[in-house]
Design an enzyme around this catalytic site. Structure first.
Site, PDB file in Angstrom:
ATOM      1  N   LYS A  75       0.791  -1.231   0.000  1.00  0.00           N
ATOM      2  CA  LYS A  75       0.000   0.000   0.000  1.00  0.00           C
ATOM      3  C   LYS A  75       0.826   1.286   0.000  1.00  0.00           C
ATOM      4  O   LYS A  75       0.343   2.340  -0.425  1.00  0.00           O
ATOM      5  CB  LYS A  75      -0.941   0.004   1.200  1.00  0.00           C
ATOM      6  N   ASP A 108      -8.882  -0.820   6.350  1.00  0.00           N
ATOM      7  CA  ASP A 108      -8.946  -2.149   6.949  1.00  0.00           C
ATOM      8  C   ASP A 108      -7.601  -2.567   7.510  1.00  0.00           C
ATOM      9  O   ASP A 108      -7.451  -3.683   7.990  1.00  0.00           O
ATOM     10  CB  ASP A 108      -9.398  -3.172   5.900  1.00  0.00           C
TER      11      ASP A 108
END
Length: 373
Positions: A75, A108
Site C-alpha cells: 500500500k 482495513d
C-alpha cells in the site's frame, strides 16, 4: 504440496472478450518517483515449481509484497505517490494552510498504516478511521506510526463515510483508496502508484525468460489494485494478453456480485480473516476497468486463504490471508468440480506461466496463530 481443502464448486464469474478491452497506460514517471524514495527496492518475484506441479501449469511466480518501503504490504506505493501529487497540486493552487496538513483516511489496515507512515515522514499529522474486525495489533501498528486512530463501530463503508466527513476541515486532506462520484482524483493517483509493482514484475519475468504471463491473480477489496492490474495489461497493444482473475472473500465479494449484475452493487459484508479485503462496495473509478478488463472473479473461504498462507510460508513466502487469497483463488479456479470449464474460460494450457500477487506479509494481518512481531 496438498491442494486446497475445498472441493465444492466455488462462487465464480467469467466473461469473454476481456482480453480485447483497452485503456490508457499509467504514467511512466511513477516508478522514477518511487525509485527516489529512501529504502526503495523491487520486491521479490519468487518462482515456486511445487505450485506449478500442483496446478498443472508450466510455471508459477509469486510477487512477494511482505516488505515494501519498510512496511509489510504494497500500500505504501499508492499512498506515497498520491500524497506527493496532492500536496503538489495544493501548493500550485496556493492552497497553503497556517499549520501542517492532516491526512485522513479509513482503512482495513494496510492502507491506513501506509498513509500514517507517509505523514510521519513528511512531518504531517494523520487521522485514521478503522472499522470493526481489524485486529487490535494492526490498529496498534497504525498508532505506532504517530497517527490518531478512531475505531468505528461499523463496517468499512461506514468508516469511509466518516472519514470523508472528518476531512471536510480546511487543514485536512482525504487520502482514500476508494472512489465515489465527486471523489476520484486522489484514488486515481493511488492506483497509479501501484503501477510500480507491475513494472517490476515485467522486468523480473523477462529476466526469468517469460515474455507474458498466462494469468495474473489479484486479491480484491474495493478494486483499486485490480484497476492497476487491468490498466497495466490492457493498455498493451503487443504480445499475448494474460487472463486476469480477481479473488475476494466469500463474506465480501462485492466485485463478483457486481460483475454478475453488470453494474456496481453494495453488499452487506460478514466477518473474514481477509480483513483488508472486507469491503462491500466497489470503487466507482475502478468499476469500468473491472467490468471491461477482468476475465473472471472467484470467491474463496477463510479456510482456503489460511491454508494458502501456510503453504506459501512452507515455500518461503511470508503472506497474510489477503495476499494468500491469490493462491486460494487460483486453486479454486483450476482444481475441484468443474475445473475444466474454468480453466478453458481462462485460456490456460499446461505450459502457462501464472503470476500471483501476494499483497501483504504475515506481519500485516494477524490471523490463526500468526501475530504481529
Amino acid at each position: 504440496m496438498p491442494p486446497s481443502s475445498s472441493t465444492s464448486t466455488p462462487a465464480w464469474f467469467a466473461r469473454a472478450g476481456a482480453r480485447a478491452w483497452r485503456c490508457a497506460p499509467a504514467p511512466a514517471v511513477v516508478r522514477d518517483f518511487h525509485a527516489s524514495l529512501p529504502g526503495y527496492a523491487p520486491t521479490p518475484l519468487a518462482e515456486l515449481p511445487a505450485l506449478a506441479a500442483e496446478l498443472g501449469v508450466g510455471r508459477v511466480f509469486v510477487k512477494d509484497e511482505s516488505s515494501r518501503l519498510g512496511l509489510p504490504a504494497f500500500k505504501a506505493l499508492g499512498a506515497s505517490w498520491a500524497v506527493h501529487r496532492a500536496l503538489a497540486e495544493r501548493a500550485a493552487a496556493g492552497d497553503v494552510q497556517d499549520g501542517p496538513v492532516t491526512l485522513v483516511t479509513a482503512t482495513d489496515g494496510n492502507h491506513g498504516r501506509a498513509v500514517a507512515r507517509t505523514a510521519r515522514l513528511l512531518g504531517l499529522r494523520a487521522r485514521v478511521l478503522v472499522p470493526r474486525g481489524v485486529h487490535p495489533q494492526a490498529v496498534a501498528a497504525i498508532a505506532a506510526e504517530g497517527a490518531e486512530v478512531t475505531e468505528v463501530a461499523g463496517s468499512y463503508d461506514d468508516a469511509v463515510r466518516l472519514a470523508a466527513e472528518t476531512a471536510a476541515a480546511p487543514d485536512a486532506l482525504l487520502v482514500q483508496d476508494t472512489a465515489w462520484p465527486g471523489y476520484e482524483q486522489i484514488p486515481g493517483w493511488i492506483v497509479e502508484g501501484y503501477s510500480t509493482l507491475l513494472a517490476e514484475t515485467d522486468t523480473q519475468l523477462a529476466a526469468a525468460g517469460v515474455t507474458s504471463p498466462g494469468l495474473v491473480a489479484v486479491p480484491v477489496g474495493v478494486g483499486s489494485l485490480a484497476q492497476a492490474v487491468v490498466t497495466h495489461y490492457r493498455s498493451r497493444t503487443a504480445g499475448h494478453p494474460p487472463a486476469l482473475l480477481a479473488v475476494e472473500p466469500g463474506a465480501a465479494a462485492c466485485v463478483l456480485a457486481s460483475l454478475v449484475r453488470g453494474e456496481p452493487v453494495a453488499i452487506a459484508t460478514g466477518e473474514t480473516i481477509m480483513a483488508g479485503l472486507n469491503c462491500g462496495t466497489p470503487s466507482s473509478a475502478a468499476w469500468p476497468y473491472l467490468m471491461g478488463g477482468l476475465d473472471a472473479a472467484v470467491a474463496v473461504t477463510d479456510a482456503d486463504a489460511a491454508c494458502a498462507a501456510r503453504d506459501l510460508a512452507a515455500l518461503g513466502v511470508s503472506s497474510g490471508p489477503c495476499g494468500a487469497a491469490s493462491l486460494a483463488g487460483v486453486r479454486a479456479a483450476l482444481t475441484g468440480d468443474g475445473h475444466d470449464e474454468r480453466r478453458a474460460a481462462l485460456g490456460l494450457g499446461p505450459d502457462a506461466a501464472l503470476v500471483l500477487l501476494s499483497t501483504e506479509g504475515a506481519a500485516a494481518n494477524p490471523h490463526a496463530g500468526h501475530p504481529l512481531p
